[in-house]
Design a protein around this motif. Structure first.
Motif, PDB file in Angstrom:
ATOM      1  N   THR A   1      15.937  13.268   1.318  1.00 52.02           N
ATOM      2  CA  THR A   1      14.861  12.767   2.177  1.00 52.02           C
ATOM      3  C   THR A   1      13.618  12.460   1.358  1.00 52.02           C
ATOM      4  N   ALA A   2      13.287  13.355   0.420  1.00 51.95           N
ATOM      5  CA  ALA A   2      12.112  13.137  -0.424  1.00 51.95           C
ATOM      6  C   ALA A   2      12.270  11.877  -1.265  1.00 51.95           C
ATOM      7  N   ILE A   3      13.486  11.617  -1.772  1.00 50.31           N
ATOM      8  CA  ILE A   3      13.740  10.406  -2.556  1.00 50.31           C
ATOM      9  C   ILE A   3      13.573   9.169  -1.680  1.00 50.31           C
ATOM     10  N   ARG A   4      14.146   9.190  -0.481  1.00 51.39           N
ATOM     11  CA  ARG A   4      14.026   8.028   0.415  1.00 51.39           C
ATOM     12  C   ARG A   4      12.567   7.757   0.774  1.00 51.39           C
ATOM     13  N   LYS A   5      11.821   8.826   1.013  1.00 52.70           N
ATOM     14  CA  LYS A   5      10.403   8.650   1.320  1.00 52.70           C
ATOM     15  C   LYS A   5       9.658   8.069   0.123  1.00 52.70           C
ATOM     16  N   MET A   6      10.037   8.490  -1.083  1.00 58.21           N
ATOM     17  CA  MET A   6       9.371   7.980  -2.273  1.00 58.21           C
ATOM     18  C   MET A   6       9.641   6.487  -2.451  1.00 58.21           C
ATOM     19  N   ILE A   7      10.869   6.059  -2.238  1.00 57.82           N
ATOM     20  CA  ILE A   7      11.185   4.633  -2.354  1.00 57.82           C
ATOM     21  C   ILE A   7      10.370   3.837  -1.338  1.00 57.82           C
TER      22      ILE A   7
ATOM     23  N   TYR B   1       3.095   0.732  -1.690  1.00 57.79           N
ATOM     24  CA  TYR B   1       1.928   0.888  -2.561  1.00 57.79           C
ATOM     25  C   TYR B   1       1.603  -0.479  -3.154  1.00 57.79           C
ATOM     26  N   LEU B   2       0.472  -1.031  -2.778  1.00 57.76           N
ATOM     27  CA  LEU B   2       0.120  -2.401  -3.127  1.00 57.76           C
ATOM     28  C   LEU B   2      -0.959  -2.414  -4.199  1.00 57.76           C
ATOM     29  N   ILE B   3      -0.586  -2.790  -5.423  1.00 58.54           N
ATOM     30  CA  ILE B   3      -1.540  -2.855  -6.530  1.00 58.54           C
ATOM     31  C   ILE B   3      -1.357  -4.178  -7.261  1.00 58.54           C
ATOM     32  N   THR B   4      -2.430  -4.938  -7.369  1.00 56.49           N
ATOM     33  CA  THR B   4      -2.422  -6.143  -8.194  1.00 56.49           C
ATOM     34  C   THR B   4      -3.614  -6.104  -9.136  1.00 56.49           C
TER      35      THR B   4
ATOM     36  N   THR C   1      -8.694  -4.929 -13.708  1.00 58.75           N
ATOM     37  CA  THR C   1      -9.348  -4.666 -12.430  1.00 58.75           C
ATOM     38  C   THR C   1      -8.320  -4.552 -11.307  1.00 58.75           C
ATOM     39  N   LEU C   2      -8.527  -3.606 -10.422  1.00 54.32           N
ATOM     40  CA  LEU C   2      -7.645  -3.450  -9.267  1.00 54.32           C
ATOM     41  C   LEU C   2      -8.043  -4.482  -8.211  1.00 54.32           C
ATOM     42  N   HIS C   3      -7.491  -5.664  -8.327  1.00 52.89           N
ATOM     43  CA  HIS C   3      -7.826  -6.737  -7.373  1.00 52.89           C
ATOM     44  C   HIS C   3      -7.363  -6.382  -5.967  1.00 52.89           C
ATOM     45  N   THR C   4      -6.177  -5.786  -5.872  1.00 51.32           N
ATOM     46  CA  THR C   4      -5.667  -5.285  -4.595  1.00 51.32           C
ATOM     47  C   THR C   4      -5.259  -3.837  -4.797  1.00 51.32           C
ATOM     48  N   TYR C   5      -5.669  -2.977  -3.891  1.00 53.31           N
ATOM     49  CA  TYR C   5      -5.299  -1.567  -3.993  1.00 53.31           C
ATOM     50  C   TYR C   5      -5.180  -1.000  -2.587  1.00 53.31           C
ATOM     51  N   VAL C   6      -3.937  -0.904  -2.114  1.00 53.22           N
ATOM     52  CA  VAL C   6      -3.650  -0.389  -0.776  1.00 53.22           C
ATOM     53  C   VAL C   6      -2.633   0.737  -0.914  1.00 53.22           C
ATOM     54  N   LYS C   7      -3.004   1.936  -0.456  1.00 56.35           N
ATOM     55  CA  LYS C   7      -2.157   3.115  -0.623  1.00 56.35           C
ATOM     56  C   LYS C   7      -1.142   3.235   0.502  1.00 56.35           C
TER      57      LYS C   7
ATOM     58  N   VAL D   1       8.359  -9.427  -5.645  1.00 52.50           N
ATOM     59  CA  VAL D   1       7.311 -10.444  -5.556  1.00 52.50           C
ATOM     60  C   VAL D   1       7.210 -10.977  -4.138  1.00 52.50           C
ATOM     61  N   ALA D   2       8.369 -11.220  -3.521  1.00 50.04           N
ATOM     62  CA  ALA D   2       8.355 -11.721  -2.140  1.00 50.04           C
ATOM     63  C   ALA D   2       7.735 -10.697  -1.204  1.00 50.04           C
ATOM     64  N   GLY D   3       8.132  -9.442  -1.386  1.00 51.40           N
ATOM     65  CA  GLY D   3       7.566  -8.389  -0.545  1.00 51.40           C
ATOM     66  C   GLY D   3       6.082  -8.227  -0.766  1.00 51.40           C
ATOM     67  N   LEU D   4       5.665  -8.309  -2.028  1.00 52.29           N
ATOM     68  CA  LEU D   4       4.255  -8.190  -2.356  1.00 52.29           C
ATOM     69  C   LEU D   4       3.459  -9.317  -1.721  1.00 52.29           C
ATOM     70  N   ALA D   5       3.989 -10.527  -1.822  1.00 51.65           N
ATOM     71  CA  ALA D   5       3.299 -11.678  -1.237  1.00 51.65           C
ATOM     72  C   ALA D   5       3.148 -11.515   0.269  1.00 51.65           C
ATOM     73  N   ALA D   6       4.204 -11.013   0.903  1.00 50.35           N
ATOM     74  CA  ALA D   6       4.145 -10.818   2.356  1.00 50.35           C
ATOM     75  C   ALA D   6       3.109  -9.763   2.730  1.00 50.35           C
ATOM     76  N   LEU D   7       3.057  -8.683   1.973  1.00 48.89           N
ATOM     77  CA  LEU D   7       2.091  -7.623   2.254  1.00 48.89           C
ATOM     78  C   LEU D   7       0.664  -8.100   2.037  1.00 48.89           C
ATOM     79  N   ILE D   8       0.463  -8.833   0.937  1.00 53.35           N
ATOM     80  CA  ILE D   8      -0.879  -9.366   0.674  1.00 53.35           C
ATOM     81  C   ILE D   8      -1.298 -10.323   1.788  1.00 53.35           C
ATOM     82  N   SER D   9      -0.340 -11.154   2.208  1.00 54.63           N
ATOM     83  CA  SER D   9      -0.645 -12.107   3.276  1.00 54.63           C
ATOM     84  C   SER D   9      -1.051 -11.388   4.556  1.00 54.63           C
TER      85      SER D   9
END
Length: 501
Positions: free
Chosen positions: A400-406, A412-415, A356-362, A460-468
């Motif tokens: 530029t396209a590579i930097r934008k992709m990174i 992109y937040l998916i848990t 299940t997509l518990h978190t899904y932020v594009k 993980v740290a970045g994900l936690a911060a975004l979720i928070s």
């Protein structure tokens, strides 16, 4: 042909939505079909009309031709767009649509049938002097003769199924001693996957690039190409990262490869959107591989660098209109990259990770496009391909396209499920990808599950911060409700205990 007023999209998810959006811009009505597994999918809500088609297994829903045609009849549909996958390259389906008096938004059944057989495709293309990989011209009937040809062209060789694709029925043979065992496996796999055990052999190009050309043809004999896409980052012979244009293709090669692609399309009287695939060796010699007679998953990168809406062109071609653009009108503008966001665990051999997509932020922002068919809270069904979305970035140049992709991957937040996002981030930052020295062996050569562990703590740290941050607005209210619920639960529990005394 009369104008199309209503289209049934014989597909699901992101590609169904993609087609519907263009249809709406063209003031064309849309009909969605959905299985039980997709009842709450966005494409169902977006369509003007939606009809339940059956249980989750595709054989009982999205592959049920009789049901699809009955829905078309009941809802007075003019045309059918098959998207990709499912029935998109099924010549019998295209013929049934045509016989029902409907418009099939795609090529003719005859073109699908010719190009659906790799051997028939090679035979058709050979009339136009298209470069071919050395190998057998027909299906292998005499194994002793096949061994002789294999020895003549030199090992390693590749045994390939004539029907189908996706890496099934494909075996690399390193030496004559392996020939019989690998042949048996290839035939068995091809028979099981496609109901056709026909195989042929080719010289195995050891470090190839996979480059494909987008083509468009109309009913008036006009055929053009819309430049190339680089599709060499693959796992299990299936693409994960695509980009346009290719860093390895020179203007001279682009012109010649484009001419060959147009000739391949002409060899089968092609109309609609299609893709001609080539492999390119280390010396930049290219060889015809196959033709896909449908819209490709990776079509957005071509749209980004040309400004052409390929779905709109497909619909107009199906209406009998001539191409709205000519070869001389087309130019490459900037660079686009697409990654496929699969529900797969790259650290575990890219095995599907359904859940299940518990978190899904594009991600969002300038130069970022997301084609998807899911929302937060939805489950990834086990019945279909585990692709969640396509993430596309566009820039004035490749860097530029590579930097934008990174940046987009990091946002992109998916848990709830493992995804290919960490792997794709690894690709974007890898020296071989950045400098263009990669080939189809990138995963085997450069990737190891441990490659992702170095970024784990940061991610993980970045994900936690975004979720928070994402949940901050509702956290206080959520805690208040939880405390009230807990207090009420304890109160009721005490009351029950008192009543029992």
């Amino acid at each position: 042909m009369p104008p199309i007023r209503k289209i049934l999209i014989a597909n699901r998810g992101e590609i169904a939505l993609r087609i519907m959006r263009t249809a709406r811009e063209m003031n064309i009505g849309t009909v969605a079909v959905f299985s039980e597994a997709d009842r709450t999918s966005p494409h169902v809500r977006y369509a003007d009309e939606a009809v339940y088609i059956g249980p989750p297994p595709s054989s009982e829903s999205y592959l049920n031709i009789d049901k699809i045609l009955k829905i078309c009849e009941d809802l007075h549909v003019d045309a059918v767009h098959p998207g990709y996958g499912f029935l998109s390259e099924n010549a019998a389906f295209a013929e049934r649509v045509r016989k029902a008096g409907l418009i099939f938004i795609g090529p003719s059944p005859e073109s699908i049938e010719i190009m659906g057989s790799k051997l028939a495709a090679k035979q058709a293309a050979a009339k136009y002097d298209i470069p071919m990989v050395p190998g057998t011209a027909d299906a292998i009937g005499d194994r002793a003769e096949a061994k002789r040809i294999a020895a003549e062209i030199g090992y390693p060789i590749l045994i390939k199924a004539s029907a189908g694709g996706g890496g099934k029925g494909m075996r690399v043979v390193e030496s004559a001693e392996e020939f019989d065992a690998q042949m048996d496996r290839a035939v068995s796999e091809a028979q099981a996957a496609f109901g056709d055990g026909s195989v042929f052999i080719e010289k195995y190009i050891t470090s190839p690039k996979h480059v494909e050309i987008q083509v468009l043809g109309d009913h008036h004999g006009n055929i053009i190409h819309l430049f190339e896409r680089e599709c060499s980052i693959q796992r299990r012979h299936q693409k994960v990262v695509e980009e346009a244009p290719s860093i390895s293709v020179t203007p001279e090669i682009r012109e010649e490869m484009g001419r060959c692609a147009v000739d391949v399309a002409r060899s089968c009287g092609y109309y609609g959107a299609g893709t001609v695939e080539f492999i390119m060796d280390a010396n930049r010699n290219f060889y015809f591989l196959e033709m896909n007679t449908r819209l490709q998953v990776e079509h957005p990168v071509t749209e980004m660098i040309t400004g052409v809406d390929l779905v709109k062109e497909m619909i107009q071609i199906a209406e009998g209109k001539p191409l709205s653009i000519r070869q001389g009108d087309l130019n490459i503008h900037g660079h686009a990259i697409e990654i496929r966001v699969y529900a797969e665990d790259a650290s575990n051999h890219f095995l599907p990770d359904i859940g299940t997509l518990h978190t899904y932020v594009k991600p969002d922002g300038n130069g970022v496009r997301v084609d998807d068919g899911f929302e937060q809270g939805m489950e990834i069904p086990i019945y279909y391909d585990p692709m969640i979305a396509k993430l596309i970035t566009y820039g004035e140049d490749r860097q530029t396209a590579i930097r934008k992709m990174i940046r987009a991957i990091d946002e992109y937040l998916i848990t709830g499920v493992q995804t290919t996002l960490p792997f794709c981030r690894f690709v974007m930052r890898h020296e071989a990808f950045v400098n263009g020295s990669f080939d189809t062996n990138f995963v085997a050569t450069h990737f190891h599950p441990d490659s992702l562990s170095t970024n784990t703590d940061h991610e993980v740290a970045g994900l936690a911060a975004l979720i928070s941050a994402f949940l901050s607005d509702s956290s206080a209210e959520s805690k208040r409700v939880q405390n009230e619920d807990e207090s009420m639960r304890k109160s009721k529990w005490r009351s029950r205990r008192l009543a029992m005394r």
